[in-house]
Design a protein around this motif. Structure first.
Motif: not given
Lengths: 306, 251
Positions: B24, B28-29, B32-33, B71
């Motif tokens: 996860p 996330f990084w 999502a981040f 990303s």
């Protein structure tokens, strides 16, 4: 018929000679043991048969192919348990077995293998959460899951508890009964004695002896062990000086004498001349352990014992 | 004999995909981040106003490609090299080398999955930008995607090179973090490349992420980006890729 043929194998890393010169033939359907002290070249030999290491000189052939050059053919018929190899930490036991089974044409039932190795309740555990012994048993299952023609098992049961060890032995025998030729490296004499049809004893990069377990014991220069409780002090040095006596050990009040057959009578003779009665005398055939130690005696002094 | 259930490369990719979903932090990084950062910037009112020094563009318009490149950087130099180094260190690559699957199947699967995660991050940024902040979809979509693909390739080869050259997972993490800061700077996370003055702008535009940021901005406005920028990206990708392949240690 030999399925594995090793001819004049030599492997050097810079100035270090890992394997000096090795010739081996392993017959189809055999369980073949490789024994030897640490640093003798066992792992290098196994890695050469697996095709992971390119020999400096000599040839290796497995079922007629060169395992280093023909990787497709080699990997599809050779199952390998390496001493140092891991899996992805978050791969579960079940996923690992399914993944590896999917690599082969006619795989065994991975979960059944896991069950037989006592990993049944660990099927959903991550690889990283397994104990060392469990990881080792999984590695054995993965080496056998493809029903390989040849399985190479390096350090088969090192570090396993006696019950796990017996499960592994049964599995190895079952794989052989289904036609897999097995080459195993081991340090455990009872294991080698029980499983192996033949043993190669490798010492300093060469084959020091090659025979059946019984043959190795018989060919040993000291095939007999006498043990007794002397009723009076014995001069150990005089015993050691007798021709044919390889070793004299004091075990609590008992004495153990490792010797050849002729020396047995000489020992008894010496004892009676010294007025010592050897009580509770046992004369037994020496074990593979004794044979191993007498065969590699030279190098044991220079290197850490196996 | 029954046929193999699948090709080993696919089986490895499927397995690596499952494992990827079990990280996860990395997800996330990478996915999502960057969209979250983009949204935070978009919530600043001044960033939604046309700015004279940007030729009438809004700051948030500039930050769409930057968030996408972020990303790519997260995936390439933070997430992926760690996995590759661990696979080498824990002798996973060696284990697979003894099977009909190959070590390079694992490496390829990692490249594909990280590229896929970047694609998800990209899609999120573009959709959020369009719906929430009225950021126009790229005017010249084909060159925009071309530059993005080149940027992802060059970033992944940088990641490949990091894991190729570092001896341990620890070293990989350390080197990765240093490179991470440099790449964030050149991609314009702190100051968009367009706002960098004179010689500094020229230097940054000859780095892979700087060239990508500048070119994607041009493409977003509907122009073909300068050929120079495309060549810069190609040169970096090919050069670094060759080095990574040359120096990657399998064991």
């Amino acid at each position: 018929m030999a399925i594995i043929e090793v001819r004049g194998l030599r492997k050097t890393y810079g100035d270090v000679v890992a394997v000096d010169h090795i010739d081996l033939d392993v017959g189809e359907g055999e369980i073949f043991g490789i024994l030897g002290p640490n640093g003798a070249g066992k792992t290098t030999t196994v890695e050469s048969i697996a095709g992971l290491t390119r020999p400096t000189a000599g040839t290796v052939s497995v079922a007629g192919i060169d395992p280093y050059l023909d990787r497709v053919a080699a990997t599809s018929m050779i199952g390998v348990q390496l001493q140092q190899a891991g899996l992805q930490g978050k791969l579960t036991v079940k996923e690992a077995l399914e993944l590896f089974a999917s690599f082969y044409d006619d795989p065994a039932d991975g979960l059944e293998l896991a069950e037989q190795l006592g990993l049944g309740d660990k099927r959903d555990a991550y690889y990283s959460a397994l104990s060392g012994g469990q990881q080792q048993r999984l590695a054995i299952a993965l080496a056998l899951v493809g029903r390989p023609r040849v399985a190479l098992l390096d350090e088969l049961t090192t570090g396993l508890d006696p019950a796990s060890r017996r499960n592994v032995w049964k599995l190895v025998e079952a794989a052989r009964d289904q036609g897999t030729t097995i080459v195993l490296v081991s340090h455990l004499m009872p294991e080698v004695q029980r499983l192996c049809d033949r043993i190669a004893l490798i010492d300093r990069g060469r084959v020091a002896a090659l025979d059946t377990p019984a043959g190795l014991v018989a060919s040993s220069s000291a095939p007999t062990v006498m043990s007794f409780t002397p009723d009076a002090p014995v001069d150990l040095e005089r015993l050691r000086a007798l021709e044919g006596v390889a070793e004299v050990r004091q075990r609590a009040e008992r004495l153990e004498v490792v010797a050849d057959d002729a020396a047995v009578l000489a020992v008894l003779d010496l004892l009676s001349r010294s007025d010592v009665r050897p009580e509770k005398l046992r004369v037994t055939q020496s074990t593979l352990d004794e044979a191993y130690l007498s065969l590699v005696a030279g190098s044991e002094n220079e290197e850490a014992p196996a | 004999m029954t046929a193999k259930t699948s090709n080993p490369a696919w089986a490895v990719l499927r397995t690596e995909f499952r494992l990827f979903l079990r990280e996860p932090g990395a997800l996330f990084w990478v996915m999502a981040f960057p969209p979250i950062l983009f949204v935070i910037l978009g919530l600043i009112p001044a960033f939604r106003e046309p700015a004279q020094e940007l030729g009438g563009a809004r700051v948030i318009d500039l930050y769409a490609p930057i968030a996408i490149l972020l990303s790519a950087i997260m995936a390439s130099v933070q997430a992926m090299p760690t996995v590759l180094s661990a696979y080498r260190e824990q002798r996973v690559l060696r284990r697979y080398a003894t099977t009909p699957a190959k070590s390079w199947h694992l490496l390829t699967a990692q490249f594909v999955l990280h590229a896929g995660a970047i694609a998800v991050g990209t899609a999120l940024v573009l959709v959020i930008g369009r719906l929430a902040f009225d950021v126009k979809l790229p005017g010249a979509l084909v060159p925009y995607l071309l530059l993005l693909v080149l940027a992802v390739c060059s970033a992944l080869t940088i990641g490949g090179l990091i894991s190729a050259l570092s001896r341990s997972s620890k070293a990989t993490a350390a080197v990765g973090s240093a490179v991470f800061i440099a790449l964030m700077f050149t991609s314009g996370v702190w100051f968009p490349v367009q706002t960098m003055p004179g010689i500094m702008g020229t230097i940054v535009e000859s780095t892979p992420l700087g060239a990508a940021a500048r070119g994607m901005d041009q493409a977003a406005l509907g122009d073909w980006p300068d050929l120079r920028l495309i060549l810069v990206l190609l040169a970096w990708t090919v050069g670094l890729g060759a080095l990574a392949t040359r120096y990657f240690k399998w064991q």
